[in-house]
Write a protein that holds these residues in place. Sequence first.
Motif, short mmCIF file in Angstrom:
data_model
loop_
_atom_site.label_atom_id
_atom_site.label_comp_id
_atom_site.label_asym_id
_atom_site.label_seq_id
_atom_site.Cartn_x
_atom_site.Cartn_y
_atom_site.Cartn_z
N ILE A 276 3.57 12.16 -15.44
CA ILE A 276 3.06 13.45 -14.98
C ILE A 276 4.05 14.55 -15.30
O ILE A 276 3.71 15.61 -15.85
N LEU A 277 5.34 14.29 -14.99
CA LEU A 277 6.36 15.31 -15.25
C LEU A 277 6.38 15.70 -16.73
O LEU A 277 6.41 16.88 -17.07
N PHE A 278 6.36 14.69 -17.62
CA PHE A 278 6.52 15.02 -19.03
C PHE A 278 5.25 15.58 -19.65
O PHE A 278 5.33 16.35 -20.59
N GLU A 279 4.09 15.21 -19.10
CA GLU A 279 2.86 15.82 -19.59
C GLU A 279 2.87 17.31 -19.23
O GLU A 279 2.51 18.16 -20.04
N LEU A 280 3.31 17.61 -17.99
CA LEU A 280 3.39 19.01 -17.58
C LEU A 280 4.36 19.77 -18.47
O LEU A 280 4.09 20.87 -18.93
N ALA A 281 5.51 19.11 -18.76
CA ALA A 281 6.52 19.77 -19.58
C ALA A 281 5.99 20.03 -20.99
O ALA A 281 6.24 21.08 -21.57
N LEU A 282 5.24 19.06 -21.49
CA LEU A 282 4.73 19.18 -22.87
C LEU A 282 3.78 20.35 -22.98
O LEU A 282 3.73 21.04 -24.00
#
Lengths: 437, 337
Positions: A276-282
């Motif tokens: 979730i964190l990295f999808e948001l960051a992407l």
Amino acid sequence: MRIFHDNRRFFCFGVMALLLLAVGFFQSWNLMFQIFNLCLISAVMALGVNIQWGYVGLFNVGVMGFAALGGLSAVIISVTPVQEAWLAGGTRIVSAGLITIIGAGLIAFVRYKLAGKITNYLTVVVGILTYFAARHFYIPGAGAVEAVNPALTGYLGGLGLPILFSWLVGGLVAGCAAWFIGKITLGLRADYLAIATLGISEILILIIKNEDWLARGVKNVIGLPRPVAYERDLQASNWFINLAEDFGADIITFSSLWVKVSYSLLFLGCLVVLLILFELALKSPWGRMMRAIRDNETSAHAMGKDIVARKLQVFVLGSIVIGIGGAMLTTLDGQFTPTSYQPMRFTFLIWVMVIVGGSGNNWGSILGGFFIWFVWIESEPVGLWLMELITSGLEEDSTLKEHLVRNAAHMRLLTMGVILLIVLKYFPRGLIPEGTK
Amino acid sequence: MVDIINAVTLLTNYVLLPGMTYGSHLGLGALGITLVYGILRFSNFAHGDTMAFGTMMTILLTWGLQALGISIYPLPTAILVIPIGVVIASVVVLGFDKFVYAHFRQINAPSVMFVIASVGIMFVLQGLIRLIIGPENQSFADGARFIFTAREFKEYFGLSEGLSIKVSQLMSLGVTTILVASLFWFLYNTTTGKSLRAYSDNRDLAQLSGINPDRVVILTWVIATALATIAGVLYGLDKSFKPSVYFQLLLPIFAAAIVGGLGNPLGAFVGGFVVAFSEIAITYAYKRFLAYLLPEGMEPTTLVQLLGTEYKFAVSFLILVIVLLIKPSGIFAGKTA
């Protein structure tokens, strides 16, 4: 075909689930969860590499080193401290560490704050002085620690904290190491980062293997405390016996399954949070900036982006994730064995996962982690079976047959290479390409 | 005076000779890396395994000859079959080029794609090696072991320190000298060699001048593979053959190539010696050496060893980091882009 295209992610993960279920039905559920747990850990590590490679295009081949740092953290956090060893040589080792830090600080001061030719000479002088001063405390200190009951301890032990805490610490330690490596190499050509990370990972393993006071070296640390229940405790408790009876399962199988599922839930939770964190960051402006740097460094630089700083940032972030994965793996194993860290298994296999899954796509990396780990494990029995089949024409006691069957386990390296080359050539964007749903 | 001669003999026996031998192995390996880098423009991660593959082929052929009872005492039998080993390894490498690298050249892929492809080839080669010869240690050195032993030397000169020269050491130095001399002669004095260097300097300009790129690529692979195979066989004769060790050699070899300046042949060769001597000099225990030189009563009580021998590989990395920090283009300026 259209349906497949629109729901590619769903289909790919569906096939993966079917494969795992097949293992459960045809081999055993215990084996299936064993594979599943390692799939989850592989997925976490692949996620870390994907952040570095897929987002910005950093070629990090030191995955093994960062994973080992995570594993080392698991030992240092969870094991109870060895009082005697601390009394015997703890102060000397700590002083050696402090001297090294002070020396490094002095060198940094000399190099960044002073100017002129004198800086180089001063660096050398400070470096040599630091080395000998630290060594003066370190050698006797390490010797004294290693002499304390070498068969059982012979190391400083850990902090005696819950092992789950080490996932965080492992990430931080790996991140710090990445910061130093990145500081040295990220301003240079991409190849240098590759060689430097390959080198540092080998050296980290060398240090862990040889410095026994740290984590017993090749004598291994076994019996790390678990974050989940022990089979023996489960088998002795009434509620569990009743539960097993309700399921109509054998209590021993059921208890080991229970333990594996508890691990799976922990790992799955961690993976979901990271995803979730990295999808948001992407999807954030930060992610767009990163892709801009990857796709055209010069134009991103012209837009005023600080390329080296952003690369350093993403290198550290990815390494933190790999470190978390390493700590998870040691937690699952319940032991820390430095000799098990092989570059093919810990560095290049993770790379195959990212490339096959689809670089730049987090879902792809997770799928790659699952699929490649599955193939890695299952290619051994399949390879053996194939070899038996191929050599079935030969006589039972022929040496060629015996040789081929004995070496069949190495089929997995060959399989990995062939998969990687085929994907690179024919499907360079991977199973789930960047930008697909 | 005798003490000084003893000290020098000691250092020659334990540092100078092994350093020269190991340096020539690394130098040959680094030459291959640097040629591929200079001409094909990528860091070939499969180079260590190419070394292992060529060596494995040579070992298999050596075993064949040994079974037939053919030998060329006092030289090791492996020398006879190196050319065949080189040919087989080259054919395999050219096969990889045709099926893998050629595709990426055609689509003009960034160099990092080539590096990843070389990782794939590394997997395939390691798999093949382990499948064919297995992961264990293999010893294939035969023939005489020593030109003269330490004891013979001691008795002849009446010294307390001995010096021994192994056949493998002398052979490594001899073969390397011939090979490197002819390589440089080829690169600088023949039209084909000049076309290789021209292609390395400026690909488009070279093609405009009528240099056939396919020929350049094939030649580069053959030369790099030949160097790798010979380096691997010499290393195996001097120490022993173990696939995982050959993979690990990748690090010192790359360090040598970078120290000398990637893409620069002379630099790579010199870099090999720099790395080898540093590795051996830093991990050697100078206790006995100093005992000869220092006045009585001042002999060191410790081993006087800067780093334990187990950290041999770390030394090449340290040199690499120092060079990267101080002069990233290497001692002899290599390619910058």
